[in-house]
Design a protein around this motif. Sequence first.
Motif, PDB file in Angstrom:
ATOM      1  N   GLU A   1      -1.341  -3.148  11.676  1.00 20.73           N
ATOM      2  CA  GLU A   1      -0.300  -2.938  10.659  1.00 20.73           C
ATOM      3  C   GLU A   1      -0.675  -3.648   9.365  1.00 20.73           C
ATOM      4  O   GLU A   1      -0.515  -3.109   8.276  1.00 20.73           O
ATOM      5  CB  GLU A   1       1.054  -3.428  11.182  1.00 20.73           C
ATOM      6  CG  GLU A   1       1.709  -2.391  12.083  1.00 20.73           C
ATOM      7  CD  GLU A   1       2.991  -2.888  12.725  1.00 20.73           C
ATOM      8  OE1 GLU A   1       3.496  -3.960  12.320  1.00 20.73           O
ATOM      9  OE2 GLU A   1       3.477  -2.192  13.629  1.00 20.73           O
ATOM     10  N   LYS A   2      -1.193  -4.867   9.513  1.00 17.54           N
ATOM     11  CA  LYS A   2      -1.605  -5.621   8.320  1.00 17.54           C
ATOM     12  C   LYS A   2      -2.800  -4.952   7.647  1.00 17.54           C
ATOM     13  O   LYS A   2      -2.878  -4.884   6.426  1.00 17.54           O
ATOM     14  CB  LYS A   2      -1.938  -7.068   8.701  1.00 17.54           C
ATOM     15  CG  LYS A   2      -0.702  -7.893   8.997  1.00 17.54           C
ATOM     16  CD  LYS A   2      -1.062  -9.253   9.561  1.00 17.54           C
ATOM     17  CE  LYS A   2       0.190 -10.034   9.926  1.00 17.54           C
ATOM     18  NZ  LYS A   2      -0.070 -10.996  11.005  1.00 17.54           N
ATOM     19  N   PHE A   3      -3.733  -4.477   8.465  1.00 19.26           N
ATOM     20  CA  PHE A   3      -4.923  -3.833   7.896  1.00 19.26           C
ATOM     21  C   PHE A   3      -4.515  -2.611   7.067  1.00 19.26           C
ATOM     22  O   PHE A   3      -4.928  -2.456   5.923  1.00 19.26           O
ATOM     23  CB  PHE A   3      -5.896  -3.419   9.016  1.00 19.26           C
ATOM     24  CG  PHE A   3      -7.182  -2.822   8.504  1.00 19.26           C
ATOM     25  CD1 PHE A   3      -8.219  -3.646   8.064  1.00 19.26           C
ATOM     26  CD2 PHE A   3      -7.362  -1.456   8.428  1.00 19.26           C
ATOM     27  CE1 PHE A   3      -9.400  -3.107   7.562  1.00 19.26           C
ATOM     28  CE2 PHE A   3      -8.533  -0.907   7.934  1.00 19.26           C
ATOM     29  CZ  PHE A   3      -9.560  -1.731   7.500  1.00 19.26           C
ATOM     30  N   PHE A   4      -3.684  -1.759   7.664  1.00 18.95           N
ATOM     31  CA  PHE A   4      -3.307  -0.524   6.964  1.00 18.95           C
ATOM     32  C   PHE A   4      -2.363  -0.779   5.786  1.00 18.95           C
ATOM     33  O   PHE A   4      -2.235   0.057   4.907  1.00 18.95           O
ATOM     34  CB  PHE A   4      -2.712   0.488   7.946  1.00 18.95           C
ATOM     35  CG  PHE A   4      -3.761   1.205   8.751  1.00 18.95           C
ATOM     36  CD1 PHE A   4      -4.415   2.321   8.239  1.00 18.95           C
ATOM     37  CD2 PHE A   4      -4.139   0.744  10.001  1.00 18.95           C
ATOM     38  CE1 PHE A   4      -5.411   2.966   8.965  1.00 18.95           C
ATOM     39  CE2 PHE A   4      -5.131   1.384  10.742  1.00 18.95           C
ATOM     40  CZ  PHE A   4      -5.770   2.499  10.221  1.00 18.95           C
ATOM     41  N   ALA A   5      -1.725  -1.949   5.773  1.00 20.32           N
ATOM     42  CA  ALA A   5      -0.829  -2.282   4.660  1.00 20.32           C
ATOM     43  C   ALA A   5      -1.574  -2.973   3.519  1.00 20.32           C
ATOM     44  O   ALA A   5      -1.019  -3.184   2.447  1.00 20.32           O
ATOM     45  CB  ALA A   5       0.291  -3.183   5.154  1.00 20.32           C
ATOM     46  N   THR A   6      -2.854  -3.317   3.752  1.00 21.23           N
ATOM     47  CA  THR A   6      -3.632  -4.033   2.742  1.00 21.23           C
ATOM     48  C   THR A   6      -4.291  -3.032   1.798  1.00 21.23           C
ATOM     49  O   THR A   6      -4.944  -2.091   2.238  1.00 21.23           O
ATOM     50  CB  THR A   6      -4.728  -4.901   3.415  1.00 21.23           C
ATOM     51  OG1 THR A   6      -4.100  -5.780   4.353  1.00 21.23           O
ATOM     52  CG2 THR A   6      -5.479  -5.721   2.382  1.00 21.23           C
ATOM     53  N   GLU A   7      -4.095  -3.244   0.515  1.00 24.44           N
ATOM     54  CA  GLU A   7      -4.697  -2.347  -0.493  1.00 24.44           C
ATOM     55  C   GLU A   7      -6.216  -2.546  -0.536  1.00 24.44           C
ATOM     56  O   GLU A   7      -6.695  -3.683  -0.422  1.00 24.44           O
ATOM     57  CB  GLU A   7      -4.140  -2.689  -1.883  1.00 24.44           C
ATOM     58  CG  GLU A   7      -2.701  -2.272  -2.094  1.00 24.44           C
ATOM     59  CD  GLU A   7      -2.565  -0.790  -2.368  1.00 24.44           C
ATOM     60  OE1 GLU A   7      -3.342  -0.257  -3.177  1.00 24.44           O
ATOM     61  OE2 GLU A   7      -1.670  -0.165  -1.761  1.00 24.44           O
ATOM     62  N   GLY A   8      -6.937  -1.471  -0.733  1.00 20.26           N
ATOM     63  CA  GLY A   8      -8.347  -1.585  -1.064  1.00 20.26           C
ATOM     64  C   GLY A   8      -9.293  -1.884   0.085  1.00 20.26           C
ATOM     65  O   GLY A   8     -10.420  -2.310  -0.148  1.00 20.26           O
ATOM     66  N   VAL A   9      -8.846  -1.700   1.326  1.00 17.41           N
ATOM     67  CA  VAL A   9      -9.768  -1.966   2.443  1.00 17.41           C
ATOM     68  C   VAL A   9     -10.282  -0.688   3.105  1.00 17.41           C
ATOM     69  O   VAL A   9     -11.143  -0.738   3.975  1.00 17.41           O
ATOM     70  CB  VAL A   9      -9.126  -2.888   3.523  1.00 17.41           C
ATOM     71  CG1 VAL A   9      -8.865  -4.276   2.958  1.00 17.41           C
ATOM     72  CG2 VAL A   9      -7.858  -2.280   4.102  1.00 17.41           C
ATOM     73  N   ILE A  10      -9.736   0.472   2.694  1.00 18.52           N
ATOM     74  CA  ILE A  10     -10.182   1.749   3.270  1.00 18.52           C
ATOM     75  C   ILE A  10     -10.581   2.690   2.140  1.00 18.52           C
ATOM     76  O   ILE A  10      -9.799   2.932   1.220  1.00 18.52           O
ATOM     77  CB  ILE A  10      -9.051   2.441   4.073  1.00 18.52           C
ATOM     78  CG1 ILE A  10      -8.503   1.513   5.167  1.00 18.52           C
ATOM     79  CG2 ILE A  10      -9.546   3.756   4.687  1.00 18.52           C
ATOM     80  CD1 ILE A  10      -7.260   2.053   5.862  1.00 18.52           C
ATOM     81  N   THR A  11     -11.805   3.216   2.193  1.00 25.69           N
ATOM     82  CA  THR A  11     -12.217   4.268   1.252  1.00 25.69           C
ATOM     83  C   THR A  11     -12.133   5.622   1.938  1.00 25.69           C
ATOM     84  O   THR A  11     -11.632   6.592   1.384  1.00 25.69           O
ATOM     85  CB  THR A  11     -13.662   4.027   0.768  1.00 25.69           C
ATOM     86  OG1 THR A  11     -13.775   2.684   0.289  1.00 25.69           O
ATOM     87  CG2 THR A  11     -14.027   5.001  -0.341  1.00 25.69           C
TER      88      THR A  11
END
Length: 197
Positions: free
Chosen positions: A100-110
């Motif tokens: 949940e934290k990963f997907f809520a963090t801006e700029g970590v997925i291209t």
Amino acid sequence: MASLNVNKAEFIKSAADPKGFIKSDLPAIVFSGKSNVGKSSVINRLLNRKNFARVGQSPGKTIHVNYFLIDGKTYFVDLPGYGYAKVSQSERDRWGRLMEKFFATEGVITLGVMIVDSRHKPTADDITMAQWFLSTHCPLVVVANKCDKLKKSEIEPNLQLIRDTLELPEAVQLIPFSAEKGTGRELLMAEVLKFVK
């Protein structure tokens, strides 16, 4: 067209909490999938390596977010596998919070690369993962692995079932893939290269 020397691949770090997530100018290609779906094998096939991303003897072993740097140009991000029955509830909760934290963090997925089993209808966990990816509005590719185990006549209907179950928008490419045989590797690599400078 960008190119990627897949022989230049190195493990950078494992992140156990959001402080460890890498935010960079380099694109992050994020791989996710159920514990036994062959995620490591798909990454290994993309890199033409036998055992670069560790293929666990028992599923559910990747419990951190693992970062690999490819050719100094892009990160391959290996998310912890999900849906493994033998993992304790507290471990599952920890996984859920981390994701949940990963997907809520801006700029970590291209680019998201979600791996499903082409032989089976996607699970509730698969549906959740697809919704998480789609909620970020980042480009997503879905890889239907193990298609070498299907009869030719089964591939199209199974792909349609996956698309319908995950409620994938038309724009999301669904690639029939075989980590074992290499089917679909070129298509997936072409998607990855769109984001590599």
